[in-house]
Write an enzyme that holds these catalytic residues in place. Structure first.
Site, PDB file in Angstrom:
ATOM      1  N   SER A  95       0.889  -1.080   0.058  1.00  0.00           N
ATOM      2  CA  SER A  95       0.021   0.129   0.061  1.00  0.00           C
ATOM      3  C   SER A  95       0.883   1.151  -0.073  1.00  0.00           C
ATOM      4  CB  SER A  95      -0.679  -0.010   1.261  1.00  0.00           C
ATOM      5  OG  SER A  95      -1.493   1.426   1.414  1.00  0.00           O
ATOM      6  N   HIS A 131      -1.217  -1.350  -4.201  1.00  0.00           N
ATOM      7  CA  HIS A 131      -2.533  -1.055  -3.344  1.00  0.00           C
ATOM      8  C   HIS A 131      -2.785   0.335  -3.334  1.00  0.00           C
ATOM      9  CE1 HIS A 131      -5.795  -2.339  -1.011  1.00  0.00           C
ATOM     10  NE2 HIS A 131      -5.450  -1.301  -0.351  1.00  0.00           N
ATOM     11  N   ASP A 133      -4.602   3.729  -2.069  1.00  0.00           N
ATOM     12  CA  ASP A 133      -5.904   3.777  -0.984  1.00  0.00           C
ATOM     13  C   ASP A 133      -6.467   5.218  -1.247  1.00  0.00           C
ATOM     14  OD1 ASP A 133      -6.273   1.423   0.752  1.00  0.00           O
ATOM     15  OD2 ASP A 133      -4.059   2.039   1.544  1.00  0.00           O
ATOM     16  N   MET A 147      -9.239   7.996  -0.255  1.00  0.00           N
ATOM     17  CA  MET A 147     -10.043   8.238   0.857  1.00  0.00           C
ATOM     18  C   MET A 147     -10.566   9.836   0.605  1.00  0.00           C
ATOM     19  SD  MET A 147      -7.643   6.942   4.083  1.00  0.00           S
ATOM     20  CE  MET A 147      -6.853   5.571   3.872  1.00  0.00           C
ATOM     21  N   HIS A 199      -8.255   0.875  -3.918  1.00  0.00           N
ATOM     22  CA  HIS A 199      -9.303   0.802  -2.895  1.00  0.00           C
ATOM     23  C   HIS A 199      -9.793   1.892  -2.548  1.00  0.00           C
ATOM     24  CE1 HIS A 199      -9.520  -0.408   1.742  1.00  0.00           C
ATOM     25  NE2 HIS A 199     -10.658  -0.166   1.214  1.00  0.00           N
ATOM     26  N   MET A 236     -12.214   4.238  -0.642  1.00  0.00           N
ATOM     27  CA  MET A 236     -12.953   4.337   0.753  1.00  0.00           C
ATOM     28  C   MET A 236     -13.764   5.685   0.610  1.00  0.00           C
ATOM     29  SD  MET A 236      -9.732   2.873   2.974  1.00  0.00           S
ATOM     30  CE  MET A 236      -8.730   3.170   1.520  1.00  0.00           C
ATOM     31  N   MET A 257     -11.474  -5.896   5.572  1.00  0.00           N
ATOM     32  CA  MET A 257     -10.625  -4.985   6.449  1.00  0.00           C
ATOM     33  C   MET A 257     -10.307  -5.642   7.691  1.00  0.00           C
ATOM     34  SD  MET A 257      -9.941  -2.316   4.327  1.00  0.00           S
ATOM     35  CE  MET A 257      -9.029  -1.527   5.816  1.00  0.00           C
ATOM     36  N   GLY A 293      -9.035   3.885   7.128  1.00  0.00           N
ATOM     37  CA  GLY A 293      -8.836   5.553   7.351  1.00  0.00           C
ATOM     38  C   GLY A 293      -7.294   5.857   7.509  1.00  0.00           C
ATOM     39  N   PHE A 294      -6.726   4.851   8.060  1.00  0.00           N
ATOM     40  CA  PHE A 294      -5.093   5.306   8.458  1.00  0.00           C
ATOM     41  C   PHE A 294      -4.074   3.830   8.346  1.00  0.00           C
ATOM     42  CE2 PHE A 294      -8.005   8.163  10.582  1.00  0.00           C
ATOM     43  CZ  PHE A 294      -7.361   9.331  10.326  1.00  0.00           C
ATOM     44  N   GLY A 295      -3.099   4.126   7.877  1.00  0.00           N
ATOM     45  CA  GLY A 295      -2.175   3.223   7.934  1.00  0.00           C
ATOM     46  C   GLY A 295      -1.244   2.986   9.546  1.00  0.00           C
ATOM     47  N   ASP A 300      -6.861  -6.303   4.570  1.00  0.00           N
ATOM     48  CA  ASP A 300      -5.900  -5.075   4.398  1.00  0.00           C
ATOM     49  C   ASP A 300      -6.041  -4.481   6.086  1.00  0.00           C
ATOM     50  OD1 ASP A 300      -5.257  -2.637   3.598  1.00  0.00           O
ATOM     51  OD2 ASP A 300      -6.814  -2.116   2.550  1.00  0.00           O
ATOM     52  N   GLY A 301      -4.794  -4.079   6.511  1.00  0.00           N
ATOM     53  CA  GLY A 301      -4.767  -3.527   7.773  1.00  0.00           C
ATOM     54  C   GLY A 301      -3.879  -4.303   8.712  1.00  0.00           C
ATOM     55  N   GLY A 302      -2.651  -3.801   9.190  1.00  0.00           N
ATOM     56  CA  GLY A 302      -2.117  -4.368  10.292  1.00  0.00           C
ATOM     57  C   GLY A 302      -1.487  -5.794  10.111  1.00  0.00           C
ATOM     58  N   GLY A 316       1.220  -2.128   4.132  1.00  0.00           N
ATOM     59  CA  GLY A 316       1.709  -0.535   3.914  1.00  0.00           C
ATOM     60  C   GLY A 316       2.776  -0.552   4.995  1.00  0.00           C
ATOM     61  N   SER A 317       2.685  -0.129   6.001  1.00  0.00           N
ATOM     62  CA  SER A 317       3.829  -0.036   7.044  1.00  0.00           C
ATOM     63  C   SER A 317       4.850  -1.046   7.204  1.00  0.00           C
ATOM     64  CB  SER A 317       3.217   0.368   8.592  1.00  0.00           C
ATOM     65  OG  SER A 317       2.011   0.963   8.334  1.00  0.00           O
TER      66      SER A 317
END
Ligand code: DX5
Ligand code: ZN
Length: 216
Positions: free
Chosen positions: A7, A32, A34, A36, A65, A67, A136, A141-143, A174-176, A196-197
């Site tokens: 991401s 990916h 994002d 928003m 994606h 959002m 999700m 909303g946030f990485g 997606d996420g974490g 992402g991170s």
């Protein structure tokens, strides 16, 4: 075979082309992106103009994606900008099936996304209209947020459901996600992994993709 979708939300936007090249060379399978709108989620990111300009610098399929509220308004813009897959949230449109058909009719792959609290049965009547489902695993909303542990069971339930119906639909999450939990989520049934991170905040951006694949 699992696919890794870095991401770019976690990338350094001041040198985006370079940051994208790193993951492409590192063996990413999708890019990916994002999007928003500050309404559906409390953050504003990138629009079709940016997608169009980075398209010239990248050969990976673009996994866009959305959002955003009322995604039907912008599907065509993102298709023209270079999206290969477009994801819409079931919570963001009154006409989910119409949205998915719009994406398919443009010749792209269609994906429906569910927020963590949205039940799987919201997809029951659109399974013939999707190529992929995005679960999700954080609130969008946030990485850089923490994986929600209850999502492992949700991934497994979706996998069982799709197997029972004999549908070959990709499960993207997606996420974490990072090297510490990618095995758990792929064991549960996810096969397209957004990170992402974990990728962009690592000292070895390109090497991290191999590391994630090896952690499965
Ligand atoms: C969150 C976005 C994610 C996010 C993932 O709303 O949809 O794609 O960038 O970031 P990490 O991997 O840092 O959780
Ligand atoms: Zn995303």
């Amino acid at each position: 075979m699992i696919k890794i979708a870095p991401s770019i939300l976690a990338a350094d936007f001041s040198r985006l082309a370079e940051q994208i090249r790193l993951v492409e060379q590192g063996g990413a399978d999708l890019l990916h992106i994002d999007v928003m709108d500050g309404h559906f989620v409390p953050n504003i990111t990138i629009g079709p103009v940016v997608v169009e300009s980075i398209k010239k610098h990248c050969n990976l399929p673009f996994d866009v994606h959305l959002m955003i509220e009322n995604p039907e308004k912008y599907i065509e813009n993102f298709a023209q900008a270079g999206a290969d897959i477009i994801t819409v949230h079931v919570e963001a449109t009154r006409h989910l099936q119409r949205c998915l058909r719009m994406i398919k009719d443009l010749g792209l792959k269609a994906c429906a996304a569910l927020n963590p609290a949205t039940p799987l049965h919201t997809l029951d009547y659109v399974l013939n209209d999707v190529d992929m489902v995005l679960l999700m695993t954080v609130n969008p909303g946030f990485g850089g947020q923490q994986y929600i542990p209850a999502m492992t069971e949700k991934i497994a339930s979706l996998k069982q459901k799709l197997d029972r119906l004999d549908k070959s639909i990709d499960i993207e999450i997606d996420g974490g996600i990072g090297a510490d939990n990618i095995d758990e989520v792929t064991q549960a049934g996810a096969n397209v992994i957004v990170a992402g991170s974990a990728i962009y905040k690592s000292d070895d951006v390109a090497g991290m993709i191999t590391k994630l694949k090896k952690s499965v």
